[in-house]
Design a protein around this motif. Structure first.
Motif, PDB file in Angstrom:
ATOM      1  N   LEU A 472       0.827  -1.206   0.000  1.00  0.00           N
ATOM      2  CA  LEU A 472       0.000   0.000   0.000  1.00  0.00           C
ATOM      3  C   LEU A 472       0.861   1.255   0.000  1.00  0.00           C
ATOM      4  O   LEU A 472       0.509   2.255  -0.653  1.00  0.00           O
ATOM      5  CB  LEU A 472      -0.925  -0.016   1.214  1.00  0.00           C
ATOM      6  CG  LEU A 472      -2.007  -1.109   1.190  1.00  0.00           C
ATOM      7  CD1 LEU A 472      -2.790  -1.135   2.499  1.00  0.00           C
ATOM      8  CD2 LEU A 472      -2.967  -0.905   0.015  1.00  0.00           C
ATOM      9  N   ALA A 473       1.991   1.237   0.714  1.00  0.00           N
ATOM     10  CA  ALA A 473       2.903   2.384   0.680  1.00  0.00           C
ATOM     11  C   ALA A 473       3.462   2.589  -0.724  1.00  0.00           C
ATOM     12  O   ALA A 473       3.633   3.734  -1.171  1.00  0.00           O
ATOM     13  CB  ALA A 473       4.030   2.182   1.686  1.00  0.00           C
ATOM     14  N   ALA A 474       3.725   1.493  -1.424  1.00  0.00           N
ATOM     15  CA  ALA A 474       4.235   1.595  -2.792  1.00  0.00           C
ATOM     16  C   ALA A 474       3.196   2.236  -3.715  1.00  0.00           C
ATOM     17  O   ALA A 474       3.542   3.049  -4.589  1.00  0.00           O
ATOM     18  CB  ALA A 474       4.628   0.213  -3.309  1.00  0.00           C
ATOM     19  N   ILE A 475       1.921   1.888  -3.534  1.00  0.00           N
ATOM     20  CA  ILE A 475       0.865   2.513  -4.341  1.00  0.00           C
ATOM     21  C   ILE A 475       0.807   4.010  -4.054  1.00  0.00           C
ATOM     22  O   ILE A 475       0.674   4.835  -4.969  1.00  0.00           O
ATOM     23  CB  ILE A 475      -0.491   1.840  -4.050  1.00  0.00           C
ATOM     24  CG1 ILE A 475      -0.461   0.380  -4.507  1.00  0.00           C
ATOM     25  CG2 ILE A 475      -1.619   2.591  -4.745  1.00  0.00           C
ATOM     26  CD1 ILE A 475      -1.705  -0.407  -4.130  1.00  0.00           C
ATOM     27  N   THR A 476       0.909   4.385  -2.773  1.00  0.00           N
ATOM     28  CA  THR A 476       0.914   5.802  -2.408  1.00  0.00           C
ATOM     29  C   THR A 476       2.075   6.539  -3.063  1.00  0.00           C
ATOM     30  O   THR A 476       1.910   7.645  -3.608  1.00  0.00           O
ATOM     31  CB  THR A 476       0.989   5.955  -0.879  1.00  0.00           C
ATOM     32  OG1 THR A 476      -0.159   5.351  -0.282  1.00  0.00           O
ATOM     33  CG2 THR A 476       1.052   7.417  -0.467  1.00  0.00           C
TER      34      THR A 476
END
Length: 525
Positions: A472-476
């Motif tokens: 999810l951090a990578a998507i952000t």
């Protein structure tokens, strides 16, 4: 290929049934539940690709033509919401492998989890108001069971508050559905596009009453001021995986329904939409002030769900403008903000759960030292936290910039002022968590809540949790570095929402000739 529209419904329902078959085999349930969530995301991605190419996918279930049968439809906005729901579902499914206790698993976590995903997907796909109500009830039932899993006093109190207010939401939704069906003889949203316009000219007060009931019902579900107070009392109570699922998705379903009905069913001018800018400002301010006053991470984040909903409905409120470009910009900003917030808020709840697992509590007065004890967790907190506050160049900055720009062009300076103040106070509350939880030194080592979990198992559990948080951090970060693709897609979605004739023409012209002989007439245009 339109038959693929049933996959986001069939996959979670079949997965739930499979988990029920393997009730006595927890390992099988874990793998089946995770595989089902991955398949759900895969189906959503295929639908998004198809919808992006074709603009609208329509399936008349059972070959009954609209408006007589059940319509499933996926436009750009609906397909995007399905993909976001799939991302959250898979992330939570992986995280739950380390977070959900065995007792909750044995009481049906995985079947109910997938029933909830089916309800969310159904709400994003349905083409008529009655089936939207049905999927709302599926979500309500499943979410109540998930909230109450474990049966603790605090969980039951939160579940009762949650279900009580949401039953009121359902009652208002059903009353509005009955009124509009009695007045028009249809509940298909595409068919209502013209029927509601006729009612607006002949019985304007009736239409205002229906819109008001729907707005209050969806406002409760979306936690809009003053209908938000159930959320901070409910969302901090369940296990972190369940709280993250609720934080990421459930309020957005209410917001989705509000946008869908405002653009397709009631696209004409209405005094009801005129309330939205003021409610957006109050939602932002009340939510962020509640967050600043809290001392536990989960309650701070729960109040921030409320404050961030204010930004989203601020974008929707631009529909009251007489300038088409401002209406487009407002909806574009709202769609972008929804996508950003679903990812960020889910991740923040997952990080909060990891903090609770490491320290045994998320009370800021009793934790500290995590920046030195676990630098990766500190980084995984900073990325979504600073994004939530709108610090450039993270995704929240681009989302807030789009909303504020629309507000300035619309001349709503007082709402923009509330948005800027909320952003500043959001940063203050995120820095408060950073200072107390991560930066402040602590005397005690990291520990599990029970204090009896073996160190090897703790390490494995944290690695499993990290998979979801890192994804999810990578998507952000991807949205932050390259916001243009999502912004362009949000613009196409807004253009489609503001031209409902494309949706209505696509739904009502979807062929099902075999039924005409049975029904005896063509659907009214």
């Amino acid at each position: 290929m339109t038959t693929m529209l049933v996959l986001p419904l069939l996959i979670p329902l079949l997965t739930a049934a499979l988990c029920l078959v393997g009730w006595r085999h927890p390992v099988f349930q874990r793998w089946a539940g995770t595989a089902g969530a991955a398949a759900e995301l895969g189906a959503a991605l295929v639908l998004l690709s198809r919808a992006s190419a074709q603009e609208l996918l329509v399936l008349q279930v059972g070959s009954w033509p609209a408006p007589f049968g059940i319509t499933l439809a996926a436009d750009l906005f609906g397909a995007l919401m399905l993909v976001l729901a799939g991302c959250v579902g898979l992330g939570v499914a992986v995280y739950s492998l380390a977070d959900i206790p065995d007792e909750a698993r044995s009481r049906g976590f995985y079947p109910i989890f997938h029933v909830l995903l089916a309800g969310v997907s159904g709400a994003f796909l349905t083409g008529d108001l009655f089936n939207l109500y049905v999927w709302f009830e599926v979500m309500l039932t499943a979410s109540f069971v998930l909230l109450a899993l474990g049966g603790g006093r605090r969980q039951m109190e939160g579940a009762i508050k949650y279900v009580g207010l949401n039953l009121l939401c359902s009652a208002m939704f059903l009353a509005a559905t009955g009124l509009i069906y009695g007045a028009t003889g249809t509940l298909n949203m595409a068919d209502l596009h013209e029927s509601a316009a006729r009612i607006a000219s002949t019985h304007p007060n009736l239409l205002i009453a229906v819109q008001s009931l729907l707005f209050v019902g969806f406002g409760i579900k979306a936690a809009i001021f003053p209908l938000y107070f159930w959320l901070p009392a409910s969302y901090p109570t369940p296990p972190s995986a369940i709280g993250a699922l609720f934080a990421g998705l459930l309020t957005k379903v209410g917001l989705y329904a509000l946008i869908r009905t405002a653009t397709i069913v009631f696209p004409h001018e209405s005094p009801v939409l005129g309330w939205i800018p003021a409610l957006a400002a109050w939602t932002m301010i009340v939510g962020v002030l509640g967050a600043v006053a809290q001392q536990t991470i989960s309650r701070i984040l729960s109040f921030h769900i409320v404050s961030q909903i204010g930004y989203m409905i601020m974008g929707v409120g631009m529909m009251t403008s007489s300038d088409p470009s401002i209406r487009h910009l407002g909806l574009q900003a709202a769609v972008f903000y929804i996508a950003h917030h679903i990812v960020v808020k889910t991740n923040l709840f997952l990080v909060a759960g990891t903090v609770r697992e490491m320290r045994g509590t998320d009370d800021l007065r009793r934790v500290g030292g995590l920046a030195s004890a676990s630098p990766p967790i500190a980084i995984l907190f900073l990325i979504p936290a600073l994004s939530l506050a709108g610090v450039p160049p993270l995704s929240g900055f681009w989302a807030k910039l789009a909303v504020i720009r629309a507000g300035l062009l619309a001349g709503q300076g007082w709402v923009v002022t509330a948005a800027l103040a909320t952003s500043l106070l959001t940063l203050v509350s995120m820095l408060k968590i950073w200072q107390e939880c991560f930066w402040k030194p602590t005397d005690g080592p990291a520990r599990s809540p029970s204090g009896t979990v073996p160190a090897a198992l703790l390490g494995r559990n944290r690695r499993v949790r990290a998979i979801s948080m890192c994804a999810l951090a990578a998507i952000t970060l991807w949205i932050s570095v390259a916001p243009q693709p999502l912004m362009r897609f949000a613009g196409r979605s807004a253009d489609q929402l503001l031209r409902p004739e494309r949706y209505t023409r696509g739904v009502l012209s979807s062929p099902a000739p075999a039924v005409h002989d049975v029904v005896g007439r063509e659907p009214e245009r």
